[in-house]
Enzyme design. Sequence first.
Site, short mmCIF file in Angstrom:
data_model
loop_
_atom_site.label_atom_id
_atom_site.label_comp_id
_atom_site.label_asym_id
_atom_site.label_seq_id
_atom_site.Cartn_x
_atom_site.Cartn_y
_atom_site.Cartn_z
N CYS A 2 23.51 4.62 -35.73
CA CYS A 2 24.03 5.96 -35.47
C CYS A 2 24.64 5.99 -34.07
CB CYS A 2 23.00 7.06 -35.59
SG CYS A 2 22.33 7.24 -37.23
N ARG A 27 28.10 1.14 -34.74
CA ARG A 27 26.68 1.47 -34.80
C ARG A 27 26.27 2.05 -36.15
NH1 ARG A 27 24.24 1.84 -29.72
NH2 ARG A 27 22.61 3.11 -30.64
N TRP A 73 24.28 5.87 -39.70
CA TRP A 73 23.72 4.79 -40.51
C TRP A 73 22.49 5.40 -41.17
CZ3 TRP A 73 19.11 2.02 -40.77
CH2 TRP A 73 19.15 0.82 -41.49
N ASN A 99 20.11 10.39 -33.17
CA ASN A 99 20.01 8.96 -33.44
C ASN A 99 18.53 8.60 -33.33
OD1 ASN A 99 20.21 6.16 -33.49
ND2 ASN A 99 20.81 6.01 -31.34
N GLY A 100 17.96 8.05 -34.39
CA GLY A 100 16.54 7.68 -34.36
C GLY A 100 15.85 8.20 -35.62
N GLU A 484 21.67 -19.61 -39.21
CA GLU A 484 22.65 -18.67 -38.65
C GLU A 484 23.94 -18.70 -39.48
OE1 GLU A 484 22.59 -16.28 -36.80
OE2 GLU A 484 24.58 -15.99 -35.97
N LYS A 488 25.46 -15.39 -41.28
CA LYS A 488 26.83 -14.91 -41.02
C LYS A 488 27.57 -14.73 -42.33
CE LYS A 488 26.74 -13.70 -37.78
NZ LYS A 488 25.60 -13.83 -36.93
N GLU A 491 26.26 -11.71 -44.42
CA GLU A 491 26.57 -10.42 -43.79
C GLU A 491 27.99 -9.95 -44.05
OE1 GLU A 491 24.59 -9.70 -39.57
OE2 GLU A 491 25.57 -11.63 -39.69
N HIS A 507 12.22 -29.69 -51.85
CA HIS A 507 10.99 -29.06 -52.34
C HIS A 507 11.27 -27.77 -53.11
CE1 HIS A 507 8.61 -31.99 -50.20
NE2 HIS A 507 9.37 -31.77 -49.14
N LYS A 606 25.20 -2.18 -35.96
CA LYS A 606 24.81 -2.94 -34.79
C LYS A 606 23.70 -2.15 -34.10
CE LYS A 606 26.80 -6.17 -31.86
NZ LYS A 606 26.72 -7.39 -32.65
C1 F6R Z 1 23.43 -10.66 -37.16
C2 F6R Z 1 23.06 -9.54 -36.35
C3 F6R Z 1 21.65 -9.04 -36.40
C4 F6R Z 1 21.09 -8.94 -34.97
C5 F6R Z 1 19.69 -8.32 -35.00
C6 F6R Z 1 19.08 -8.28 -33.62
O1 F6R Z 1 24.78 -10.95 -37.05
O2 F6R Z 1 23.86 -9.01 -35.61
O3 F6R Z 1 20.87 -9.85 -37.19
O4 F6R Z 1 21.07 -10.22 -34.42
O5 F6R Z 1 19.78 -7.02 -35.50
O6 F6R Z 1 19.85 -7.53 -32.74
P1 F6R Z 1 19.65 -7.64 -31.18
O7 F6R Z 1 20.04 -9.01 -30.77
O8 F6R Z 1 20.56 -6.59 -30.62
O9 F6R Z 1 18.21 -7.36 -30.90
#
Ligand code: F6R
Length: 611
Positions: A2, A27, A73, A99-100, A484, A488, A491, A507, A606
């Site tokens: 948010c 966000r 969000w 937000n929260g 990772e 990626k 996502e 396994h 994010k």
């Molecule tokens: C993946 C991604 C998320 C963040 C996770 C932690 O591309 O962006 O998995 O890595 O939400 O976020 P931070 O690093 O901000 O604590």
Amino acid sequence: MCGIVAYIGQKEAYPIVLKGLKRLEYRGYDSAGVALINNGLQVYKKKGKVAELEDHVSSKDMRSHIAIGHTRWATHGEPSDRNSHPHVSGNGKLAMIHNGIIENYAQLKQELLSKGHTFKSDTDTEVLIHFIEEIQQNNNCSLEEALRIALKRVVGAYVIVIVDEDHPDTLIAARKGSPLVIGVGKGEHFLASDASPIVEYTKEVVYVNDYEIAIIKADELILKNISNEIQTPYIQKLDIELAAIEKGGYDHFMLKEIFEQPQTIFDSLRGRLDAKKGILTIGGIREHAEMLSKAKRIIIVACGTSWHAGLVAEYMIEELCRIPVEVEYASEFRYRNPVVGPGDVIIAVSQSGETADTLVAIESAKQKGAIILGVCNVVGSSIARLSDAGVYTHAGPEIGVASTKAFTAQLAVLCLVGLKVAMLKGSITEQRFQHLLDELENIPEKVAATLKLNDRIKEIAAKYKDARDFLYLGRGYNFPVALEGALKLKEISYIHAEGYPAAEMKHGPIALVDENLPVVFVATRDSYYEKVVSNIQEIKARKGKVIAVITEGDQVIPGMADDIIVVPEADELVAPIISVIPMQLLAYHIGVLKGFDVDKPRNLAKSVTVE
Ligand code: F6R
């Protein structure tokens, strides 16, 4: 998670708030809304991205010198027009953005229902604004006083901003657990979840602290704590430039951020590493370095991509420092009542520094006596502030929802920390120490060389973009890189992908392998290389398609793999900083080729500020 924006001043508020919402859209982007005061309180909200809200209000009279805006969000209630913020009090005079999460909202709602309140949405936010209104009416008090009383009953995390039709010259805001920045202009104030909507107007900002209430007029900012005591606002200078939050000619923020990595890695090493003189200085941990070197164990807590950086750091620190390291999902660590206390060092890794799971994990570990070391990207963020010591990653603002440049900066910084501790502890030879300093210094150049493979990786992406599943495999330092890579891909392309240690694949996951399954091997030359070659053969024997990231000069894997991506040679300890680049580019191109909005993948946001 948010985004909130607000403006009060002499200018037209709506265009400023709208632009701010676009900057904060990373966000959360399932719905958006604004409220302003123009012949009474006007509230407009729309499911979908900010652009849809913009269309929706295009024929409306949006003139006002005060406005609040929100990009959502969803937590409580599906994304819809009616669940979008701002939410309005029963008498229609107050509008609030939030937000929260209000954890005890169900109980508050029940109380309000029994007093005759009715609700238009399923949100916790609407409950809170009705609760504030109820207190204001019962106590015949000001909005500020009602808010203070309400917040004493609220359990959860919030940033809220309220406009009141009867006081069109005042915004009221409060914070606990979620970020709020106030930009101080000349006769105007800007409020936002982070500095990106503010930086083009003013560089002077105040970071509101937990349990503070802000009463904001065009030319006045009053901060009070929850006990109604005036607090002196601490004005800080923003150190980001507008260019850092714009696309700068790239199609997407994600691509821009991938390509920024030679510079961002350099920035994360700058002033800390002087390979020629054999010097390593990390100001942020200076006072705690000795204690770190005596730690009984180190626990790394993080989420998502930052957790993957933590896994690489586990390999690095155990090898360099001979200190046992555990890497924990912050969300699990917090709630399983872990055995932690004095003598333990917790390293919290977080790009945003606001991730709620990580934040509460370190709060409880700190209470139990552990020392907290923060590795954060956002300066002044909650995790950075809670930490006893810390090292910023200096990757600059990361706007693309999928984390890229933050990851490589985290690896660089965690490697520096490992080296520093190893040196103090005497667990590394001078030669190896110097060799790794040289390796780190050369990394930005090698990353730049790897980025030149972009066109080749785009071709590979086109070849495999329609696959239903992907498997990513690696061993040792490259195992977290495989994780990772899979993260990626899922996502931003919505293709199911699994990351696995290459040996563990036999396994179970090997059952998935057939001629339709692309298997990405992170197979750079390191101490696991021969074993990985055997794992590639196991996949080929079952007709899987192998895409291998290999080191230049490799004569073996090119004869076995279907597609190869050849990256510069590096010591295995720092090689993940290079081998992750093809993972990022492959996911990016597949996502784009499939027609998805890679900067705003569905369901994600994010900075996840809810637990
Ligand atoms: C993946 C991604 C998320 C963040 C996770 C932690 O591309 O962006 O998995 O890595 O939400 O976020 P931070 O690093 O901000 O604590």
